[in-house]
Design an enzyme around this catalytic site. Structure first.
Site, PDB file in Angstrom:
ATOM      1  N   SER A   8       0.917  -1.130   0.023  1.00 16.74           N
ATOM      2  CA  SER A   8       0.019   0.031   0.003  1.00 16.74           C
ATOM      3  C   SER A   8       0.840   1.146  -0.005  1.00 16.74           C
ATOM      4  CB  SER A   8      -0.881   0.025   1.144  1.00 16.74           C
ATOM      5  OG  SER A   8      -1.231   1.236   1.558  1.00 16.74           O
ATOM      6  N   HIS A  33      -1.148  -0.942  -4.072  1.00 14.08           N
ATOM      7  CA  HIS A  33      -2.503  -0.572  -3.816  1.00 14.08           C
ATOM      8  C   HIS A  33      -2.612   0.820  -3.485  1.00 14.08           C
ATOM      9  CE1 HIS A  33      -6.309  -1.418  -1.387  1.00 14.08           C
ATOM     10  NE2 HIS A  33      -5.675  -0.370  -0.460  1.00 14.08           N
ATOM     11  N   ASP A  35      -4.467   4.125  -1.926  1.00 17.69           N
ATOM     12  CA  ASP A  35      -5.641   4.352  -0.867  1.00 17.69           C
ATOM     13  C   ASP A  35      -6.231   5.918  -1.133  1.00 17.69           C
ATOM     14  OD1 ASP A  35      -6.083   2.220   0.543  1.00 17.69           O
ATOM     15  OD2 ASP A  35      -4.086   2.390   1.180  1.00 17.69           O
ATOM     16  N   MET A  37      -8.930   9.006  -0.090  1.00 18.54           N
ATOM     17  CA  MET A  37      -9.528   9.095   0.933  1.00 18.54           C
ATOM     18  C   MET A  37     -10.315  10.303   0.786  1.00 18.54           C
ATOM     19  SD  MET A  37      -7.195   8.061   4.229  1.00 18.54           S
ATOM     20  CE  MET A  37      -6.193   6.521   4.139  1.00 18.54           C
ATOM     21  N   HIS A  67      -8.401   1.953  -4.185  1.00 19.82           N
ATOM     22  CA  HIS A  67      -9.395   1.906  -3.086  1.00 19.82           C
ATOM     23  C   HIS A  67      -9.929   3.184  -2.806  1.00 19.82           C
ATOM     24  CE1 HIS A  67      -9.631   0.833   1.313  1.00 19.82           C
ATOM     25  NE2 HIS A  67     -10.816   0.766   0.762  1.00 19.82           N
ATOM     26  N   MET A  69     -12.006   5.186  -0.689  1.00 16.11           N
ATOM     27  CA  MET A  69     -12.911   5.179   0.545  1.00 16.11           C
ATOM     28  C   MET A  69     -13.543   6.678   0.286  1.00 16.11           C
ATOM     29  SD  MET A  69      -9.600   3.917   3.029  1.00 16.11           S
ATOM     30  CE  MET A  69      -8.469   3.982   1.684  1.00 16.11           C
ATOM     31  N   MET A 138     -12.165  -5.340   4.516  1.00 14.28           N
ATOM     32  CA  MET A 138     -11.432  -4.306   5.485  1.00 14.28           C
ATOM     33  C   MET A 138     -10.845  -5.244   6.862  1.00 14.28           C
ATOM     34  SD  MET A 138     -10.517  -1.902   3.857  1.00 14.28           S
ATOM     35  CE  MET A 138      -9.574  -1.122   5.001  1.00 14.28           C
ATOM     36  N   ASP A 172      -7.303  -6.061   3.666  1.00 18.01           N
ATOM     37  CA  ASP A 172      -6.699  -4.617   3.720  1.00 18.01           C
ATOM     38  C   ASP A 172      -6.487  -4.139   4.948  1.00 18.01           C
ATOM     39  OD1 ASP A 172      -5.270  -2.558   3.091  1.00 18.01           O
ATOM     40  OD2 ASP A 172      -7.199  -1.505   2.153  1.00 18.01           O
TER      41      ASP A 172
HETATM   42  C1  DX5 Z   1      -6.636   1.786   5.355  1.00 18.12           C
HETATM   43  C2  DX5 Z   1      -6.168   1.451   3.943  1.00 18.12           C
HETATM   44  C3  DX5 Z   1      -4.984   0.572   3.883  1.00 18.12           C
HETATM   45  C4  DX5 Z   1      -3.653   0.669   4.513  1.00 18.12           C
HETATM   46  C5  DX5 Z   1      -3.022  -0.602   5.040  1.00 18.12           C
HETATM   47  O1  DX5 Z   1      -7.401   3.083   5.190  1.00 18.12           O
HETATM   48  O2  DX5 Z   1      -7.190   1.306   3.119  1.00 18.12           O
HETATM   49  O3  DX5 Z   1      -4.812   0.073   2.699  1.00 18.12           O
HETATM   50  O4  DX5 Z   1      -2.802   1.665   3.910  1.00 18.12           O
HETATM   51  O5  DX5 Z   1      -1.975  -0.163   5.610  1.00 18.12           O
HETATM   52  P1  DX5 Z   1      -1.265  -1.234   6.851  1.00 18.12           P
HETATM   53  O6  DX5 Z   1      -0.849  -2.415   6.075  1.00 18.12           O
HETATM   54  O7  DX5 Z   1      -0.047  -0.374   7.650  1.00 18.12           O
HETATM   55  O8  DX5 Z   1      -2.509  -1.626   7.834  1.00 18.12           O
HETATM   56 ZN    ZN Z   2      -6.702   0.415   1.253  1.00 19.49          ZN
END
Ligand code: DX5
Ligand code: ZN
Length: 219
Positions: A8, A33, A35, A37, A67, A69, A138, A172
């Protein structure tokens, strides 16, 4: 089922983003990956479409898994697809018509997946099972890297594997050498690891270690 490891980008050193991305690609991991947000959906902010485009420019051959969010992923799907997202994951908790948006992701040329937060019952995915390429369970509350893996989410993985044997099932959050084998045992085949992989001096060895622990190839 192909077993896949996804670092990630959230856990990368942002001051050296290109180098970190290339380090992840050179580790032999299967995809990056990314992320995204929206602060009305999670209590944090991260990247936008320009970072997906940056990944495409810096590491064109490294598959981009995005991903979202976000409460309104429908407003941004086109921009992320145009920026180079190759698989796009939207939350079942989002405020949009999921049937429409799942179809739109495919029309935009990406594979789709639905994401479930830890408190959301897996049965919420039932109406979409015929329309998804993947599901993302998740294993932390989304918003931050570096949190502790919630093993109570694993029965959802097993439920999904039972309902749809060919489905790509990703976990994840909190993925590391101890928790990823547990998720594999439950039936997951795609594993995100952010802080665990980026803190390694030798990411390649860590990815190989994870592959050895979950059993490499096709089941
Ligand atoms: C959380 C993200 C994850 C995160 C995972 O909001 O969706 O993808 O980056 O990070 P680790 O592996 O450090 O939990
Ligand atoms: Zn993620």
């Amino acid at each position: 089922m192909k077993m896949q490891i996804l670092p990630s980008l959230l856990a990368a050193d942002l001051g050296r983003l290109a180098e970190e991305l290339k380090r992840a690609e050179a580790s032999g991991a299967d995809a990056i990956h990314i992320d995204i947000m929206d602060p009305t959906f999670v209590p944090n902010m991260s990247f936008g479409p320009s970072v997906v485009d940056f990944c495409r420019r810096e590491a064109p051959g490294f598959f981009r898994n995005v991903h979202l969010m976000m409460n309104r992923p429908d407003l941004y799907l086109e921009r992320f697809a145009k920026a180079g997202a190759q698989s796009i994951q939207i939350h079942v908790e989002a405020d949009c018509d999921l049937h429409t948006e799942l179809r739109r992701i495919r029309e935009l040329g990406a594979t789709n997946a639905i994401v479930l937060n830890p408190e959301t019952p897996v049965e919420r995915l039932e109406p979409y099972l015929g329309e998804i390429d993947g599901a993302l369970v998740m294993t932390v509350h989304p918003g931050f890297g570096g949190q502790k893996f919630i093993a109570d989410c694993l029965p959802k993985v097993a439920w999904l594997r039972g309902r749809k044997p060919g489905l790509d099932i990703m976990i994840d959050g909190g993925g590391d050498a101890e928790t990823i084998p547990l998720a594999a045992k439950a039936g997951a085949n795609q594993f995100v690891a952010g802080s665990y992989l980026f803190r390694q001096a030798d990411m390649r060895a860590a990815v190989e270690g994870l592959r050895a622990a979950i059993g490499g190839g096709c089941a």
